[in-house]
Design a protein around this motif. Structure first.
Motif, PDB file in Angstrom:
ATOM      1  N   VAL A 108       0.816  -1.209   0.051  1.00 37.13           N
ATOM      2  CA  VAL A 108      -0.068  -0.002  -0.077  1.00 37.13           C
ATOM      3  C   VAL A 108       0.761   1.426   0.096  1.00 37.13           C
ATOM      4  CG1 VAL A 108      -1.660   1.400   1.584  1.00 37.13           C
ATOM      5  CG2 VAL A 108      -1.997  -1.165   0.929  1.00 37.13           C
ATOM      6  N   ALA A 109       2.100   1.276   0.770  1.00 37.22           N
ATOM      7  CA  ALA A 109       2.790   2.550   1.065  1.00 37.22           C
ATOM      8  C   ALA A 109       3.475   2.584  -0.617  1.00 37.22           C
ATOM      9  CB  ALA A 109       3.807   2.177   1.917  1.00 37.22           C
ATOM     10  N   LEU A 110       4.012   1.619  -1.171  1.00 36.13           N
ATOM     11  CA  LEU A 110       4.643   1.579  -2.138  1.00 36.13           C
ATOM     12  C   LEU A 110       3.910   2.006  -3.573  1.00 36.13           C
ATOM     13  CD1 LEU A 110       7.255   0.792  -3.758  1.00 36.13           C
ATOM     14  CD2 LEU A 110       6.371  -1.343  -4.266  1.00 36.13           C
ATOM     15  N   ALA A 111       2.789   1.559  -3.473  1.00 35.72           N
ATOM     16  CA  ALA A 111       1.633   2.150  -4.623  1.00 35.72           C
ATOM     17  C   ALA A 111       1.304   3.460  -4.421  1.00 35.72           C
ATOM     18  CB  ALA A 111       0.623   1.172  -4.505  1.00 35.72           C
ATOM     19  N   ASN A 112       1.166   3.710  -3.137  1.00 37.54           N
ATOM     20  CA  ASN A 112       0.796   5.176  -3.030  1.00 37.54           C
ATOM     21  C   ASN A 112       1.821   6.069  -3.513  1.00 37.54           C
ATOM     22  OD1 ASN A 112      -1.941   6.183  -1.842  1.00 37.54           O
ATOM     23  ND2 ASN A 112      -1.577   4.431  -0.670  1.00 37.54           N
ATOM     24  N   ALA A 113       3.217   5.689  -3.140  1.00 36.35           N
ATOM     25  CA  ALA A 113       4.600   6.553  -3.763  1.00 36.35           C
ATOM     26  C   ALA A 113       4.523   6.410  -5.354  1.00 36.35           C
ATOM     27  CB  ALA A 113       5.664   5.845  -2.951  1.00 36.35           C
ATOM     28  N   THR A 114       4.412   5.161  -5.861  1.00 36.60           N
ATOM     29  CA  THR A 114       4.560   5.160  -7.237  1.00 36.60           C
ATOM     30  C   THR A 114       3.326   5.704  -8.050  1.00 36.60           C
ATOM     31  OG1 THR A 114       3.725   2.942  -7.430  1.00 36.60           O
ATOM     32  CG2 THR A 114       6.256   3.167  -6.925  1.00 36.60           C
ATOM     33  N   ASN A 115       2.266   5.563  -7.567  1.00 36.42           N
ATOM     34  CA  ASN A 115       1.235   6.481  -8.055  1.00 36.42           C
ATOM     35  C   ASN A 115       1.831   7.898  -8.484  1.00 36.42           C
ATOM     36  OD1 ASN A 115      -2.071   5.090  -7.002  1.00 36.42           O
ATOM     37  ND2 ASN A 115      -0.316   4.187  -7.729  1.00 36.42           N
ATOM     38  N   ARG A 116       2.150   8.591  -7.334  1.00 40.63           N
ATOM     39  CA  ARG A 116       2.587   9.821  -7.350  1.00 40.63           C
ATOM     40  C   ARG A 116       3.725  10.203  -8.462  1.00 40.63           C
ATOM     41  NH1 ARG A 116      -0.945   8.678  -3.831  1.00 40.63           N
ATOM     42  NH2 ARG A 116      -2.618  10.386  -3.439  1.00 40.63           N
TER      43      ARG A 116
ATOM     44  N   TYR B  71      -2.184  -3.606  -5.318  1.00 37.81           N
ATOM     45  CA  TYR B  71      -1.575  -2.569  -5.810  1.00 37.81           C
ATOM     46  C   TYR B  71      -2.869  -1.957  -6.981  1.00 37.81           C
ATOM     47  CZ  TYR B  71       2.924  -0.442  -7.083  1.00 37.81           C
ATOM     48  OH  TYR B  71       4.189   0.228  -7.138  1.00 37.81           O
ATOM     49  N   VAL B  74      -5.181   0.235  -4.667  1.00 36.32           N
ATOM     50  CA  VAL B  74      -4.782   1.418  -4.362  1.00 36.32           C
ATOM     51  C   VAL B  74      -4.682   2.316  -5.471  1.00 36.32           C
ATOM     52  CG1 VAL B  74      -2.779   2.762  -3.712  1.00 36.32           C
ATOM     53  CG2 VAL B  74      -3.221   0.669  -2.358  1.00 36.32           C
ATOM     54  N   CYS B  80      -4.884   6.734 -10.669  1.00 36.95           N
ATOM     55  CA  CYS B  80      -3.687   6.924 -11.327  1.00 36.95           C
ATOM     56  C   CYS B  80      -3.939   6.030 -12.608  1.00 36.95           C
ATOM     57  CB  CYS B  80      -2.294   6.241 -10.406  1.00 36.95           C
ATOM     58  SG  CYS B  80      -0.849   6.521 -11.347  1.00 36.95           S
ATOM     59  N   CYS B  83      -0.879   3.557 -13.677  1.00 37.00           N
ATOM     60  CA  CYS B  83      -0.806   2.447 -12.446  1.00 37.00           C
ATOM     61  C   CYS B  83      -1.774   1.547 -12.511  1.00 37.00           C
ATOM     62  CB  CYS B  83      -0.735   3.112 -11.025  1.00 37.00           C
ATOM     63  SG  CYS B  83       0.676   4.574 -11.143  1.00 37.00           S
TER      64      CYS B  83
ATOM     65  N   VAL E  76       0.820  16.943  -7.582  1.00 37.30           N
ATOM     66  CA  VAL E  76       0.861  15.323  -7.968  1.00 37.30           C
ATOM     67  C   VAL E  76       0.447  14.466  -6.885  1.00 37.30           C
ATOM     68  CG1 VAL E  76       3.109  13.950  -7.626  1.00 37.30           C
ATOM     69  CG2 VAL E  76       3.240  16.070  -8.809  1.00 37.30           C
ATOM     70  N   ALA E 109       6.776  11.440  -3.311  1.00 35.43           N
ATOM     71  CA  ALA E 109       6.491   9.956  -3.214  1.00 35.43           C
ATOM     72  C   ALA E 109       6.548   9.392  -1.663  1.00 35.43           C
ATOM     73  CB  ALA E 109       7.537   9.089  -4.189  1.00 35.43           C
ATOM     74  N   ALA E 113       3.896   7.633   0.892  1.00 34.20           N
ATOM     75  CA  ALA E 113       3.993   6.296   1.330  1.00 34.20           C
ATOM     76  C   ALA E 113       3.863   6.204   3.073  1.00 34.20           C
ATOM     77  CB  ALA E 113       5.099   5.668   0.910  1.00 34.20           C
TER      78      ALA E 113
END
Lengths: 131, 131, 131, 131, 131, 131
Positions: A108-116, B71, B74, B80, B83, E76, E109, E113
């Protein structure tokens, strides 16, 4: 009469109590949690929401544990305190271990980061991902 | 010299190409998708992001299919576009059927709805959900 | 000295007090709510925010009740606890009944759900919806 | 060949077509918009979503125009392109004028701004807003 | 008639053109960008929005470059395509280098996260962070 | 027994304590804040998150104060209570004055508002903003 004195009249109308009974029977719990008691202020909304929850969360192509974990992922992303608390509890009850929760949170943390990152770099969708 | 004429110099510096090679090897794909090419504008960010993705998405307490579905959940919640496209493709590749996707979407939609009902009715967390 | 005992010096500078007076007069309330007291730490931001609120929330093509309900819909979607509490109170004061609140919540929940369905299924916009 | 000329086989199963017919009849439109065609990939999700939309958006304590405007407010806040396009069109059809849309947008923008001011200043909820 | 051939009537009313002139003068640009042309459908909203932008983005305790970078960070996070494009361009114009953009994106990002980690683990606020 | 009186057994495993030590040394603080203690339930997630924070928040093309302010902007937009509290404190420690905070909040509020105006008016991106 004596009984009436001992037993407070329920503040909920019959159509609400019927929904509560179905929730308790379906989930095998002695009482409904606060979410349903608050929704009861609007019986039609309560009934429709329960019907949706009952159908969507039932076992199907995905098992209940996976569904609860998806619920947690959405609730954490949205920052809904009540839903995080209740569905994390439900996921643990359905079999989620601490290690599974840790990996769920990591995704969840990673997806929220990479979404941005995808937003900010304005990445065009690859042809191979188009339907 | 002739070689140089035939072969266009790569626009990416060596530390970027090393990351690309690791992505291709790890995923067994002939090329990296656009996300990585755009991140390459900032090599340190690229390298760190790939390290995180490689570790988090590896099989562990949760299997890769479940991770891809989280993923997607999210990314759909955040809206997104890139994504959603790339991780839905990845989830299908990992074994997600159309029926599974439909149930995933149903849970995501439901959670987004009930998150707002819990917000709007200001539902207090039940004692049993407290840690 | 006696004066000091009788009247505590206001912690707010004159330009803040002027805004507070305008809020109290415009809304016919004896005191401003916490939102304004906290914004007062930055008088320019306070003054500009109040000017915007005063203009936007005034009766116009939409009546104040509808405007308060739109405010609640946004605040519930964003999960802003303070704004949900204050604007739900304002909407009730402007005439929103419990039944109206229930339908408002039903629409907000539904829209949050279908927003994600449209995202996840990557639905292209119909030609008839284009400007 | 003759067959092909007379009747193209519908790509949708009967339970999907039944939902489409109900949408067309209820809304008095010649065809369903893309949202429903994409949801049709998962017939159970399609049927449940339409039941919810049909019930929630029907006239009740709130009239259809107000409901469409709430839908727009949520969709704009979430940034859902498809939903903004379709529900702005629906709101205009239900009677929203350009002036009304301008005030709707002003409230949505203001609420999104003040939601963050309340977050950032960590404003405690006034006792008078507590239930 | 000749006049009509030479000079197309502006589609914008005088109060809109006055705002456009102020934007062009303040920013020293030959034309306003699409955002303002679309807002012009609602002149009061256009005028108020420009007043806010003009005041908030002016040099003050924070310099314009930092303000543009904050704008990008918010846009973003929200996934607003138009705002990402326009404010990234503005930030570059104000002096943001590619390396600065890369670090901005890394912080955005990371914050997105860790915001979810704090949500999901339900971390209580430390006494030292309380006001 | 004496030992037990003198030294309470730490509830954290060695790999967690090593991360805690690095956080304390890097930040020159006597103890880690709650965020890290809660993440410690999942040591791999704790270690990776700290590595990311340590690298991303270190001085580089952007100074630490600016990075903390970007962190606050994201956290306020997402409404993460814990992150707002902790990173506002960190930003103040890094030199953010009250006036700077006020302007930061003004930009965050404005960006959240105009993001929605761009969404709602469906503003197409100007050619000059395209890469």
């Amino acid at each position: 009469m004596q009984k009436a004195r001992r037993k407070k009249a329920s503040p909920f109308p019959p159509e609400v109590l019927a929904v509560f009974e179905d929730i308790k029977r379906t989930r095998n719990v002695p009482d409904v949690n606060n979410f349903w008691k608050y929704l009861a202020r609007n019986p039609a909304l309560l009934a429709r929401t329960w019907q949706d929850v009952k159908q969507v969360m039932a076992p199907g192509a995905l098992d209940p544990l996976l569904k609860e974990m998806l619920y947690v992922a959405v609730s954490v992303t949205n920052g809904c305190g009540y839903c995080i608390a209740s569905h994390t509890a439900a996921a643990h009850k359905a079999g989620m271990t601490e290690a599974m929760f840790g990996e769920l949170m990591a995704v969840v943390a990673l997806a929220n980061a990479t979404n941005r990152l995808a937003n900010g770099y304005r990445v065009p969708i690859d042809a191979m991902f188009e339907p």
